[in-house]
Design an enzyme around this catalytic site. Structure first.
Site, short mmCIF file in Angstrom:
data_model
loop_
_atom_site.label_atom_id
_atom_site.label_comp_id
_atom_site.label_asym_id
_atom_site.label_seq_id
_atom_site.Cartn_x
_atom_site.Cartn_y
_atom_site.Cartn_z
N HIS A 114 1.53 4.52 -2.86
CA HIS A 114 1.59 5.99 -2.72
C HIS A 114 2.83 6.54 -3.43
O HIS A 114 2.75 7.58 -4.10
CB HIS A 114 1.64 6.37 -1.23
CG HIS A 114 0.33 6.21 -0.52
ND1 HIS A 114 -0.85 6.74 -1.01
CD2 HIS A 114 0.02 5.60 0.66
CE1 HIS A 114 -1.83 6.46 -0.16
NE2 HIS A 114 -1.33 5.75 0.84
N GLU A 130 -6.02 6.72 -1.36
CA GLU A 130 -5.99 5.52 -0.51
C GLU A 130 -6.56 4.31 -1.27
O GLU A 130 -6.01 3.21 -1.18
CB GLU A 130 -6.80 5.76 0.77
CG GLU A 130 -6.16 6.74 1.73
CD GLU A 130 -4.77 6.32 2.16
OE1 GLU A 130 -4.59 5.14 2.51
OE2 GLU A 130 -3.86 7.17 2.12
N HIS A 155 0.84 -1.21 0.00
CA HIS A 155 0.00 0.00 0.00
C HIS A 155 0.87 1.26 0.00
O HIS A 155 0.63 2.19 -0.78
CB HIS A 155 -0.91 -0.03 1.23
CG HIS A 155 -1.74 1.20 1.40
ND1 HIS A 155 -3.03 1.30 0.92
CD2 HIS A 155 -1.47 2.39 2.02
CE1 HIS A 155 -3.52 2.48 1.23
NE2 HIS A 155 -2.59 3.17 1.90
N GLU A 156 1.89 1.29 0.85
CA GLU A 156 2.76 2.47 0.93
C GLU A 156 3.56 2.65 -0.36
O GLU A 156 3.76 3.78 -0.82
CB GLU A 156 3.71 2.35 2.13
CG GLU A 156 3.02 2.29 3.48
CD GLU A 156 2.10 3.46 3.73
OE1 GLU A 156 2.44 4.59 3.29
OE2 GLU A 156 1.03 3.28 4.33
#
EC number: 3.4.24.84
Length: 426
Positions: A286, A362, A282-283
């Site tokens: 980003h 997100e 997930h990070e």
């Protein structure tokens, strides 16, 4: 004649009354929800659900109380001319030391407002940390650390705030009608500088950052190589958040050569390796989609709008006189303080816009993790339950306050993306 005072107070009250209304809606929802929601009924016990509801209600009550006190103190500070008093006192002190120019006077005024803000905030943060958080088992902070944090934060605020304020006043007085442009350049420079020095010099004053190591490090570096993230022991860290509380988090920070990912030690201790890699996926999402840069560009639009509007009102004596000041002469900081109060409705609109983009980012980061092969949302549920996170939100409350989608929104989105991923990779 434009009555800036009435306009400011009206918008201020309208914004807070709407916030109180949303709090009431959320409180009513929590009160009426007595059974585990359908989407997570097989994942959490009724006992843990009840504790989650109690924690959410306690935080909401705290938020409502502090907002109410903020409204009352703000109104009283304008009814009794607190700010003009501090401004006049600042002049007296500046004259006593023989430097009665605007910058010295403004530095005194800034120090007064920061001091009052810090002192009045301490009882509330103390209650939140040592009573509310303690009650639900999250507080791990000692009172010594609490005091140390307050002292360091205040010194940093004064130490960085005064030079920046002095430079800003000089630029505004020098640049005239073009102040919005030159102040924007100053803020861009400060932002880029802070991104550089914050992780290296500021954060270590509060926490210890340890490079990730061992088997977990090898797995993270392998995943980073897949997505093209420049991973090393200088970019991925574990922070000792457990010395303050039991909450868990991970975040991506920085631009260009200062990029880093930080994992709370509480997170590393609670999740297994596969779950931690899902968080990292997930990070990395980003990073891959440049969300930090995009957010920064949105903020720049906000800043330019704010500064341009300020440039139109900085010399309007009505604005100053209606709040109890003599005039706009030699009063840049006063003008900015009053303008920010007047500008708050537009500021709220920009905040809502930024939240919309943040929630979109997100979802995109979750989608990216799915494409990397992390095909469930177990880590999200585990994190949420460990945090006693609220399981159901009123839609209006969530849209107004949250920069992240709710658990059910993220879970449903991941389930849809997983189904598409499996269909595509049959």
């Amino acid at each position: 004649m434009v009555n800036y005072f009435i306009i400011s107070i009206s918008f201020f009250l309208l914004e807070h009354f709407y916030s109180f209304y949303l709090n009431f809606r959320q409180s009513k929802l929590l009160k009426n929800l007595t059974k585990v929601p359908e989407y997570c009924k097989d994942r959490i016990t009724q006992e843990d659900f009840k504790k989650s509801q109690e924690y959410s209600k306690a935080k909401l009550d705290y938020k409502t109380l502090t907002s109410t006190i903020q409204v009352l103190t703000t109104l009283l500070s304008f009814y009794y001319p607190v700010y003009p008093y501090f401004w006049n006192l600042s002049l007296e002190l500046a004259e006593k030391i023989g430097y009665s120019n605007e910058i010295i006077r403004s530095c005194f005024f800034f120090a007064f407002t920061v001091g009052v803000s810090v002192i009045t905030e301490i009882p509330f943060s103390y209650y939140y940390q040592f009573i509310l958080e303690e009650k639900f088992g999250y507080n791990r902070m000692t009172r010594t650390l609490f005091i140390k944090d307050k002292i360091i934060s205040t010194l940093l605020m004064i130490g960085f705030g005064l030079p920046i304020l002095s430079l800003a006043i000089y630029i505004i007085n020098w640049s005239g009608p073009q102040l919005w442009f030159y102040c924007w350049l100053l803020l861009v420079a400060i932002t880029l500088l802070s991104i550089t020095i914050y992780p290296t010099f500021i954060q270590p004053l509060f926490n210890k950052f340890t490079p990730v190591d061992g088997e977990l490090a090898e797995s993270i570096f392998a995943l980073a190589k897949r997505v093209g993230f420049p991973a090393s022991k200088d970019t991925i860290f574990v922070v000792d958040n457990s010395k303050r509380d039991g909450h868990m988090n991970a975040y991506f920070y920085g631009l260009f050569g200062t990029k880093r990912i930080v994992l709370y030690d509480t997170l590393v201790n609670e999740l297994d390796k596969e779950e931690l890699l899902a968080v990292m996926g997930h990070e990395f999402g980003h990073y891959k989609m440049s969300h930090t840069l995009k957010q920064m560009l949105l903020v720049q639009v906000h800043l330019v709008t704010l500064l341009y509007a300020f440039s139109l009102l900085i010399n309007d004596d009505q604005l100053y006189q209606q709040f109890g000041f003599v005039s706009s002469k030699d009063s840049v900081l006063v003008g900015l303080t009053l303008f920010m109060f007047l500008y708050s409705p537009i500021d709220r609109i920009f905040s809502l816009l930024i939240n919309i983009f943040s929630r979109k980012y997100e979802f995109q980061a979750d989608d990216f993790a799915v494409e990397l092969g992390f095909l469930n949302s177990n880590h999200l549920f585990k994190l949420h339950f460990k945090e006693l996170g609220c399981l159901v939100y009123d839609p209006l409350y969530s849209a107004y306050h949250h920069s992240h989608p709710t658990l059910v929104e993220r879970s449903n989105n991941i389930d849809k993306k997983v189904a598409l991923y499996k269909l595509k990779n049959k």
